[in-house]
Design an enzyme around this catalytic site. Structure first.
Site, PDB file in Angstrom:
ATOM      1  N   PRO A 287       0.912  -1.297   0.004  1.00  0.00           N
ATOM      2  CA  PRO A 287      -0.174  -0.144  -0.082  1.00  0.00           C
ATOM      3  C   PRO A 287       0.878   1.045  -0.036  1.00  0.00           C
ATOM      4  O   PRO A 287       0.403   2.043  -0.705  1.00  0.00           O
ATOM      5  CB  PRO A 287      -0.873  -0.199   1.277  1.00  0.00           C
TER       6      PRO A 287
ATOM      7  N   GLY B  66       4.855   1.694  -4.228  1.00  0.00           N
ATOM      8  CA  GLY B  66       4.724   1.066  -5.618  1.00  0.00           C
ATOM      9  C   GLY B  66       6.033   1.495  -6.123  1.00  0.00           C
ATOM     10  O   GLY B  66       6.810   0.371  -6.488  1.00  0.00           O
TER      11      GLY B  66
ATOM     12  N   THR C 199      -1.715  -8.881  -9.465  1.00  0.00           N
ATOM     13  CA  THR C 199      -2.230  -9.512 -10.843  1.00  0.00           C
ATOM     14  C   THR C 199      -2.255 -10.892 -10.819  1.00  0.00           C
ATOM     15  O   THR C 199      -1.407 -11.646 -10.435  1.00  0.00           O
ATOM     16  CB  THR C 199      -1.427  -8.858 -12.164  1.00  0.00           C
TER      17      THR C 199
ATOM     18  N   ASP D 290      12.515  -6.438 -15.791  1.00  0.00           N
ATOM     19  CA  ASP D 290      13.048  -6.260 -17.197  1.00  0.00           C
ATOM     20  C   ASP D 290      12.288  -7.095 -17.944  1.00  0.00           C
ATOM     21  O   ASP D 290      12.054  -6.561 -19.185  1.00  0.00           O
ATOM     22  CB  ASP D 290      14.492  -6.410 -17.159  1.00  0.00           C
TER      23      ASP D 290
ATOM     24  N   GLN E 263      -8.351  13.946 -45.491  1.00  0.00           N
ATOM     25  CA  GLN E 263      -6.996  14.036 -44.847  1.00  0.00           C
ATOM     26  C   GLN E 263      -7.214  13.967 -43.437  1.00  0.00           C
ATOM     27  O   GLN E 263      -6.069  13.296 -42.861  1.00  0.00           O
ATOM     28  CB  GLN E 263      -6.447  15.452 -45.350  1.00  0.00           C
TER      29      GLN E 263
ATOM     30  N   GLN F 177     -11.648   8.525 -31.655  1.00  0.00           N
ATOM     31  CA  GLN F 177     -11.996   9.869 -32.464  1.00  0.00           C
ATOM     32  C   GLN F 177     -12.378   9.366 -33.870  1.00  0.00           C
ATOM     33  O   GLN F 177     -13.244   9.976 -34.287  1.00  0.00           O
ATOM     34  CB  GLN F 177     -10.531  10.691 -32.484  1.00  0.00           C
TER      35      GLN F 177
ATOM     36  N   GLY G 179     -16.051   8.361 -34.008  1.00  0.00           N
ATOM     37  CA  GLY G 179     -16.721   9.297 -33.449  1.00  0.00           C
ATOM     38  C   GLY G 179     -17.653   8.721 -32.278  1.00  0.00           C
ATOM     39  O   GLY G 179     -17.221   8.060 -31.679  1.00  0.00           O
TER      40      GLY G 179
ATOM     41  N   GLU H 150       3.979  -2.575 -13.860  1.00  0.00           N
ATOM     42  CA  GLU H 150       5.296  -3.082 -14.036  1.00  0.00           C
ATOM     43  C   GLU H 150       6.286  -1.832 -14.349  1.00  0.00           C
ATOM     44  O   GLU H 150       7.379  -1.927 -15.066  1.00  0.00           O
ATOM     45  CB  GLU H 150       5.523  -4.131 -15.185  1.00  0.00           C
TER      46      GLU H 150
ATOM     47  N   GLU I  61       6.894   7.273 -15.728  1.00  0.00           N
ATOM     48  CA  GLU I  61       7.933   8.037 -15.113  1.00  0.00           C
ATOM     49  C   GLU I  61       9.139   7.127 -14.440  1.00  0.00           C
ATOM     50  O   GLU I  61      10.264   7.341 -14.674  1.00  0.00           O
ATOM     51  CB  GLU I  61       7.376   8.696 -13.693  1.00  0.00           C
TER      52      GLU I  61
END
Ligand code: COS
Length: 381
Positions: free
Chosen positions: A128, A131, A158, A240, A279, A336, A339, A363, A367
């Site tokens: 808690p 992380g 998980t 990793d 376009q 998008q 729509g 994982e 940052e």
């Protein structure tokens, strides 16, 4: 660097694609809706080798390389990102850790059932209060004769609600930092272990996630994986590999969102023509395709570096950072392109948009990936 898959890599990719399209696609929308863990398809994934894909054949695995693994997770995640993360965690964070750090006896006891899909595995590092600052753990393991007695809480695990075995990181002394950490194999059928509530999540809803609670939970010292003091490096080493798995998951989500957008753009008409003729839509599709290719190349480079036996911390962090941020961007644009329809549960891009978000968090957040990359590029030559 040769990015062309070999015959064996293609075969594994096709196996994963056929399985995803044949077995997972029919249930993907429903399990997202209910949040139900897909026991039956996960069991079948084990039977065809996907849960032990990179585990050596000596322990019941397929012994495939990392490139095959990346290709297979992308195929599974294109159809269902929940199955993608279940596969990634079991291969990278659980099996790989046991294979790399476990004793021959531990490999027989734990790895064989995990690699053959008879057992479900989880990895538990986060608490808690810790992380990103992973070394700041407070779950303690106190030696008592031939046992460890474990007390504390872990979070965001998980596959935690369904796991038989959990690679769990604990400390002999919470004040001692990295140097007192160790990994232990938690067997979930022993007294003193409880699972907290299953987290209600925004996305990857069929992947089950929960807290773990340890109250005077006892395991034999023989369940320790690796050395006392080696837990932090163990956790980082296997993360990793986990990060390559998450990059592949993000890639699968992106590819699915892109393909759905391209199909929709060709079919949907506005102002007298298919919207693919505009376009504004073309540029979104062009940027999606370009970013996805860049993410794929980074992910394959990380896998090839791992397959060569070289350290791949930097390559994995770059792949995870770029592929996860690409998944966020691509799925946003996919909504998008669709729509109003893109905001509806009637089409899968709404699910892809929600599923993509976690890839920038678990994982190691974006940052943390930037921090790992910065430390590497700033290292004295
Ligand atoms: N592989 C092998 N060893 C590693 C390593 C890696 N990827 N990363 C760090 N180490 C080693 C270092 O070499 C160092 O060893 P020495 O003590 O022998 O020098 C030791 O581990 C401590 O490393 P460092 O000082 O870099 O640790 P920090 O506490 O500064 O933590 C970060 C580094 C922030 C990068 C790390 O805590 C991290 O990755 N945090 C995110 C954790 C995470 O992903 N959580 C999600 C959990 S899974 S949902």
């Amino acid at each position: 660097m040769d990015f062309e898959p070999t015959d064996e890599q293609r075969m594994i990719r096709d196996l994963a694609r056929d399985f995803a399209e044949g077995e997972i696609a029919p249930i993907a929308a429903a399990i997202d809706e209910t949040g139900e863990f897909p026991y039956a398809t996960v069991k079948k994934m084990g039977e065809i080798g996907l849960l032990g894909l990179t585990t050596s054949a000596d322990y019941g695995g397929v012994g495939a390389d990392m490139v095959s693994y990346v290709l297979a997770i992308e195929e599974i995640s294109k159809v269902c990102a929940s199955h993608g993360v279940i596969m990634s965690v079991q291969n990278s964070l659980v099996n790989y850790g046991i294979e790399k750090f476990g004793t021959p006896e531990q490999k027989q006891r734990f790895l064989v059932p995990l690699a053959t899909g008879q057992a479900i595995g989880a990895y538990s590092l986060t608490e808690p209060q810790s992380g990103s600052d992973a070394a700041n753990m407070r779950t303690t393991a106190v030696r008592d004769g031939d046992d460890y007695v474990i007390n504390g809480r872990k979070s965001w695990v998980t596959s935690g609600p369904v796991a038989d075995f959990i690679v769990t990181f604990v400390t002999a002394d919470p004040k001692a930092g990295h140097g007192a950490t160790m990994a232990v194999m938690v067997e979930t059928d022993r007294p003193g272990f409880a699972r907290g509530k299953t987290e209600p999540k925004l996305g990857i809803r069929a992947s089950a996630t929960c807290e773990l609670v340890f109250e005077d939970y006892r395991i034999p010292v023989a369940n320790r994986l690796g050395d006392v003091g080696g837990g932090f490096k163990f956790a980082m080493t296997i993360l990793d590999k986990g990060r390559i798995g998450i990059a592949s998951q993000a890639l699968g989500i992106s590819q699915a969102a892109y393909e759905a957008s391209r199909t929709y753009a060709r079919e949907r008409r506005a102002f007298g023509q298919a919207i693919a003729g505009f376009q504004a839509i073309q540029f979104m599709l062009a940027d999606m395709a370009t970013r996805i290719d860049a993410a794929r190349l980074l992910t394959l480079r990380a896998a090839l570096t791992a397959d060569r036996g070289d350290r791949f911390t930097l390559e994995a962090a770059m792949a995870k950072l770029y592929a996860s941020e690409t998944a966020g961007w691509v799925t946003d644009k996919a909504v998008q392109v669709h729509g109003g329809m893109g905001y509806s549960k009637e089409v899968p891009v709404e699910r892809f948009y929600r599923d993509a978000r976690i890839t920038q968090i678990y994982e190691g957040t974006s940052e943390i990936q930037r921090l790992v990359i910065a430390r590497n590029v700033l290292k004295p030559a």
